[in-house]
Design a protein around this motif. Structure first.
Motif, mmCIF file in Angstrom:
data_model
loop_
_atom_site.group_PDB
_atom_site.id
_atom_site.type_symbol
_atom_site.label_atom_id
_atom_site.label_comp_id
_atom_site.label_asym_id
_atom_site.label_seq_id
_atom_site.Cartn_x
_atom_site.Cartn_y
_atom_site.Cartn_z
ATOM 1 N N GLU A 110 -22.598 -0.430 11.378
ATOM 2 C CA GLU A 110 -22.643 -1.663 10.585
ATOM 3 C C GLU A 110 -22.291 -1.378 9.119
ATOM 4 O O GLU A 110 -23.141 -1.452 8.230
ATOM 5 C CB GLU A 110 -24.025 -2.315 10.682
ATOM 6 N N GLU A 158 -21.087 -1.794 5.323
ATOM 7 C CA GLU A 158 -21.189 -2.900 4.359
ATOM 8 C C GLU A 158 -19.818 -3.136 3.732
ATOM 9 O O GLU A 158 -19.547 -2.734 2.601
ATOM 10 C CB GLU A 158 -22.242 -2.580 3.308
ATOM 11 N N ASP A 180 -18.472 -5.751 2.507
ATOM 12 C CA ASP A 180 -18.402 -6.569 1.295
ATOM 13 C C ASP A 180 -18.832 -5.825 0.045
ATOM 14 O O ASP A 180 -18.761 -6.376 -1.060
ATOM 15 C CB ASP A 180 -19.200 -7.865 1.458
ATOM 16 N N GLN A 227 -11.122 -4.820 9.580
ATOM 17 C CA GLN A 227 -11.974 -4.310 8.506
ATOM 18 C C GLN A 227 -11.167 -4.035 7.239
ATOM 19 O O GLN A 227 -11.575 -4.406 6.130
ATOM 20 C CB GLN A 227 -12.670 -3.027 8.965
ATOM 21 N N HIS A 260 -14.959 -14.136 4.566
ATOM 22 C CA HIS A 260 -16.305 -14.420 5.050
ATOM 23 C C HIS A 260 -17.060 -13.103 5.253
ATOM 24 O O HIS A 260 -16.739 -12.324 6.153
ATOM 25 C CB HIS A 260 -16.224 -15.193 6.369
ATOM 26 N N GLY A 261 -18.055 -12.855 4.421
ATOM 27 C CA GLY A 261 -18.793 -11.606 4.472
ATOM 28 C C GLY A 261 -19.951 -11.599 5.438
ATOM 29 O O GLY A 261 -20.655 -10.599 5.559
ATOM 30 N N GLY A 262 -20.192 -12.674 6.138
ATOM 31 C CA GLY A 262 -21.320 -12.751 7.052
ATOM 32 C C GLY A 262 -21.045 -12.059 8.373
ATOM 33 O O GLY A 262 -19.903 -11.761 8.722
ATOM 34 N N GLU A 263 -22.095 -11.799 9.114
ATOM 35 C CA GLU A 263 -21.977 -11.107 10.399
ATOM 36 C C GLU A 263 -22.112 -12.061 11.586
ATOM 37 O O GLU A 263 -22.261 -11.627 12.728
ATOM 38 C CB GLU A 263 -23.021 -10.001 10.478
ATOM 39 N N GLU A 264 -22.070 -13.373 11.320
ATOM 40 C CA GLU A 264 -22.179 -14.356 12.393
ATOM 41 C C GLU A 264 -21.020 -15.332 12.319
ATOM 42 O O GLU A 264 -20.481 -15.613 11.244
ATOM 43 C CB GLU A 264 -23.508 -15.115 12.279
ATOM 44 N N ASP A 265 -20.642 -15.877 13.495
ATOM 45 C CA ASP A 265 -19.632 -16.927 13.537
ATOM 46 C C ASP A 265 -20.184 -18.202 12.913
ATOM 47 O O ASP A 265 -21.397 -18.434 12.912
ATOM 48 C CB ASP A 265 -19.243 -17.237 14.992
ATOM 49 N N PRO A 314 -17.159 -13.175 12.027
ATOM 50 C CA PRO A 314 -17.668 -12.128 11.126
ATOM 51 C C PRO A 314 -16.525 -11.347 10.472
ATOM 52 O O PRO A 314 -15.561 -10.969 11.139
ATOM 53 C CB PRO A 314 -18.483 -11.234 12.065
ATOM 54 N N TRP A 315 -16.613 -11.168 9.168
ATOM 55 C CA TRP A 315 -15.649 -10.419 8.365
ATOM 56 C C TRP A 315 -14.239 -10.988 8.498
ATOM 57 O O TRP A 315 -13.249 -10.256 8.446
ATOM 58 C CB TRP A 315 -15.655 -8.941 8.741
#
Length: 408
Positions: free
Chosen positions: A211, A213, A215, A258, A354-359, A396-397
């Motif tokens: 995982e 980081e 961002d 990534q 989008h820096g989040g890990e969820e759709d 995500p990302w």
């Protein structure tokens, strides 16, 4: 020390060629011979026989010079590298390394003058566009005061007292100083006066880390932009570094998704240039790469498509060199960052990461009323906007780049 290079000079100097000059505009954009450019740098690039290939994709700079100490062998190699760059239509970023901490009347000063003069005196000096100063000075506790003399000598900039009455060696090229992701704004800002372009490197992909980081790249770029008075910020993104591999021959490199996120996250947060570090590290090579002496596997699968998105021949290029037109756009998701930039006449580009890990679905607001239809760059689809609001789905990302064209 000078004998071998002076002999080399006598054999190869056939007349002075037009040297490149670099400056900055008021928004921190690099001007190469007066043209606004977005540097895309390989640090280091492939051997000479591969330079034309990376140049054709959109790379415009490669790093040359030793990691540490200059001697006659390294100087001859740098001249050869500059010649290869000229032949491929590239410019070079020359690593002055330990010479960035010279003191007046010292052997370091003599060597710095010798290196600059020898490189610029060869016809291949036309490739030189940028100098690389001290590497990660804050991390290694090198105070800004130790960098003043070499910076003044190598650029002619800074208070006259910094040159200690000594004549400058060059004034035609920008000086780049790259920091490690350490310290805060006050500490990093103390280095802004002793460099023209201020850089940061952040390499979040490490072997065994599921995982990363990603961002962090944008966060450190943003921090450095606040620590850099002229906003001339440079972000170095990873190919391969120390934590990319282990002692058993295993390695982990960024995926295409990534790497793309990290690149656009850096641009959104203020990067005026991008460098890609570690393609020359054999610890991250596959069998095919060993044969050609560079990480062509990563280039083919990840970096080349991304460079083509950003290079000077791309549709996005005019927006990358107009940071003065940047507007931050409000979004409905705290993990989503978005900016707009003007491109060619009648175009508006929106870059969203989008820096989040969820759709999730999200909206981007603040668009002009005329912006109602956007092509999604590289995705072969179209989205609409209503009353200045665009809605789209973000994995995500994810990165989406929108191109609005205003009809006359």
């Amino acid at each position: 020390m000078k004998g071998l290079v002076l002999a080399l000079f006598a054999l190869t100097f056939i007349g002075s060629s037009s040297a490149a000059t670099t400056r900055l505009d008021r928004h921190g954009t690099v001007l190469l011979d007066g043209r606004r450019v977005f540097p895309i740098v390989l640090s280091k690039g492939p051997p000479a026989d591969g330079l034309a290939e990376v140049a054709s994709a959109g790379v415009n700079f490669v790093r040359v010079g030793p990691a540490d100490t200059w001697d006659e062998t390294e100087l001859a190699a740098a001249i050869a590298d500059n010649r290869a760059a000229v032949a491929a239509g590239l410019h070079t970023w020359v690593n002055l390394s330990s010479l960035s901490v010279a003191t007046p009347w010292s052997w370091q000063e003599e060597t710095l003058r010798h290196v600059i003069g020898s490189l610029e005196g060869d016809p291949s000096g036309s490739a030189i566009a940028l100098w690389k100063g001290a590497d990660e000075p804050w991390r290694y506790r090198v105070p800004p005061s130790w960098l003043q003399f070499s910076y003044c000598l190598g650029t002619g900039r800074g208070p006259r007292s910094w040159c200690a009455g000594r004549p400058r060696a060059d004034s035609d090229h920008l000086w780049v100083t790259v920091q490690a992701p350490r310290g805060g704004i006050p500490r990093l800002s103390s280095y802004s006066p002793v460099t023209d372009v201020h850089g940061i490197n952040r390499y979040p992909i490490a072997i065994g880390d599921p995982e990363p980081e990603l961002d962090d790249v944008g966060r450190w770029t943003n921090m450095l932009s606040w620590a850099t008075r002229n906003r001339a910020v440079w972000t170095t993104v990873q190919i391969c570094w120390t934590w990319s591999y282990d002692s058993f021959g295993n390695f982990a490199l960024p995926t295409r998704a990534q790497e793309r996120f990290m690149v656009y996250d850096a641009i959104i947060n203020g990067a005026r240039a991008l460098a890609f570090y570690g393609g020359n590290n054999p610890r991250c090579w596959g069998p095919f790469d060993v044969l050609r002496g560079w990480n062509w596997s990563f280039w083919d699968s990840v970096l080349e498509p991304l460079v083509r998105e950003l290079g000077a021949a791309s549709p996005l290029a005019p927006a990358l060199v107009s940071p003065g037109s940047t507007r931050w756009l409000p979004t409905s998701d705290s993990a989503l960052q978005a900016i707009s930039r003007r491109g060619r006449e009648g175009e508006l580009w929106v870059l969203a990461a989008h820096g989040g890990e969820e759709d999730g679905d999200a909206t981007i607001r603040g668009l002009p009323r005329w912006a109602t239809r956007a092509e999604v760059y590289t995705e072969d689809r179209v989205v609409g906007a209503v009353d200045g609001v665009l809605a789209d789905a973000f994995a995500p990302w994810a990165v989406h780049v929108y191109r609005f064209r205003r009809s006359n």
